[in-house]
Design a protein around this motif. Structure first.
Motif, short mmCIF file in Angstrom:
data_model
loop_
_atom_site.label_atom_id
_atom_site.label_comp_id
_atom_site.label_asym_id
_atom_site.label_seq_id
_atom_site.Cartn_x
_atom_site.Cartn_y
_atom_site.Cartn_z
N LYS A 430 -16.60 -19.28 8.76
CA LYS A 430 -16.07 -19.94 10.04
C LYS A 430 -17.08 -20.56 10.94
CE LYS A 430 -11.40 -17.80 10.47
NZ LYS A 430 -10.64 -16.80 11.48
N ASN A 453 -14.08 -24.19 6.79
CA ASN A 453 -13.62 -23.11 8.02
C ASN A 453 -12.54 -22.32 7.64
OD1 ASN A 453 -15.17 -25.91 9.28
ND2 ASN A 453 -16.41 -23.99 9.20
N ASP A 455 -9.51 -19.68 6.93
CA ASP A 455 -9.31 -18.28 6.58
C ASP A 455 -9.48 -17.65 5.29
OD1 ASP A 455 -9.23 -17.73 9.42
OD2 ASP A 455 -6.97 -17.88 9.58
#
Length: 461
Positions: A430, A453, A455
């Motif tokens: 991230k 980026n 999850d």
């Protein structure tokens, strides 16, 4: 269309890989095949070609040796019939029809009639494959030496015994079959004395008794099979032990340390014991005597620092895959690297206890490390990557995916100090920006680049 036109102008082209080309259609293929009539190897896997392409192929490429139609689901049995029409593809020695579940017995009959010189065929992921399909195929393709039948669950002893009667194999791969029994393997071993590669994993009706037949194979070099300690005894004590170099015993829950002790008697170069839950540090300590061992995969095993330190005393080891070994700590990595300082590959993905200290030890002791995979290690920071720059001249592949503490400093370190880097994976990071200048420069310099980026698809425990 312009790119396909350019390909068609390569009159002497012999090898062409168009797999996973989503824009490829019959019209494009006709254009290419009209120009490239010297093709020897063609890969069309995962494309939308239909019978029309196979028809043109049989007319324009009579010299074709290797063809992959894996997971091409838009052609039918009629398309395979074209292989024997026109000039035909009668010189094929390799054919991959994996995932083509639309093919019936008629289709395999056409293949057998057109391609009697086939030496290798791949029929993976075919839940519709039946005994009759195999019978008609091997009835005329008697030059077959290698066959792969992964995830073809409905084949029975009838198919394998028919194979044993008419062909002599050097390589066979079978996985996910709950119908074949020990009698099939015994028949194959009797007829194929030159078998050198055997995979028979997740075949639930096979027992250790069948391994007596495998133990008699004098040419066996590569074995992947589900066994117990008794089965390993048959392999290690049999004639097959002389040339056996690669052994995969992954997912064998009944395998114990006794088998690892027996294995040390052999000249294995590659060993995999992934997710063998009953192996302990005592068993791994025995492997320090396996002087020829170059590559070891212990993914998911319950090894601790003591066992890892013992593995380090095996100075022949060059590649260690220890992903998901959750009991390994920084101290274990340090003790291992101190002794195994000629390591070229280390995979400790999902080893959640590791911190920057582990990578510091790796970079200090293993100066020629070329591949490092540390994905899913939540404690690692940019400092760990900075430590790796000590060996930056040799580093070629790095996976730091799902290391949430990494920032834009990581691509900066790699850009400045790792000129040989060819592959980098930074998925689910991230804090590494897609638009960071160093990241953009690094992306253009490497051959394989993965970054996101997003999850992670799972959460760290």
């Amino acid at each position: 269309q312009v790119k396909f036109t350019l390909i068609s102008q390569c009159r002497n082209l012999q090898e062409l890989d168009l797999s996973e080309c989503s824009h490829l259609n019959d019209e494009n293929m006709k254009l290419i095949l009209e120009g490239c009539r010297s093709l020897l190897h063609l890969n069309l896997a995962f494309t939308h070609i239909t019978n029309a392409t196979i028809r043109v192929l049989s007319r324009r490429c009579p010299m074709l040796r290797s063809l992959s139609l894996a997971y091409c689901t838009s052609f039918s049995d009629k398309g395979l019939q074209y292989l024997s029409t026109g000039k035909g593809c009668h010189r094929l020695t390799y054919l991959d029809l994996s995932g083509c579940s639309q093919i019936s017995v008629d289709g395999f009959t056409y293949v057998a009639e057109a391609c009697s010189t086939l030496q290798q065929i791949v029929l993976d992921n075919l839940p519709t494959l039946t005994d009759n399909c195999v019978q008609v195929l091997v009835s005329k393709c008697r030059m077959l030496t290698a066959i792969s039948l992964l995830d073809s669950p409905y084949l029975s002893d009838v198919a394998f015994k028919t194979m044993a009667e008419v062909i002599s194999l050097t390589k066979i791969q079978i996985e996910g079959n709950n119908r074949m029994t020990d009698s099939s393997l015994k028949a194959l071993c009797r007829s194929s004395l030159k078998l050198s590669e055997v995979q028979m994993s997740d075949c639930t009706r096979m027992t250790d008794a069948s391994l007596k037949s495998l133990g008699s194979l004098t040419k066996l070099c590569n074995l992947n099979i589900s066994v117990t300690d008794i089965g390993i005894h048959y392999i290690i004590e049999g004639a097959s032990a002389v040339k056996l170099r690669e052994l995969d015993l992954s997912y064998c829950p009944k395998l114990t340390d006794l088998s690892l002790k027996r294995i040390t008697q052999n000249k294995l170069t590659h060993l995999s014991v992934c997710f063998c839950e009953n192996l302990t540090d005592n068993g791994f300590e025995c492997l320090d005597n396996c002087a020829s061992l170059v590559s070891l995969d212990i993914t998911g095993c319950k090894i601790h620092d003591k066992g890892l330190a013992a593995l380090g005393t095996n100075h022949s080891l060059r590649k260690l895959t220890a992903s998901e070994c959750v009991f390994i700590t920084d101290n274990g990595i340090k003790m291992f690297c101190q002794k195994c300082n000629r390591l070229e590959l280390l995979d400790v993905c999902q080893c959640v206890c590791l911190s920057d200290r582990a990578i510091k030890a790796l970079s200090f002791f293993c100066r020629t490390i070329a591949t490092v995979r540390i994905a899913g290690c939540p404690k690692l920071t940019d400092t760990a990557v900075k430590y790796l720059t000590r060996v930056g001249h040799f580093l070629k592949e790095l996976d730091v995916s799902d290391c949430p503490l990494l920032t834009d400093r990581t691509p900066s370190f790699l850009l400045c100090s790792c000129p040989q880097l060819r592959s980098i994976s930074m998925l689910y990071c991230k804090n590494i920006s897609k638009y960071d200048s160093a990241a953009l420069k690094l992306q253009h310099r490497v051959q394989h680049w993965k970054h996101s980026n997003d999850d992670a698809p799972y959460s760290q425990d």
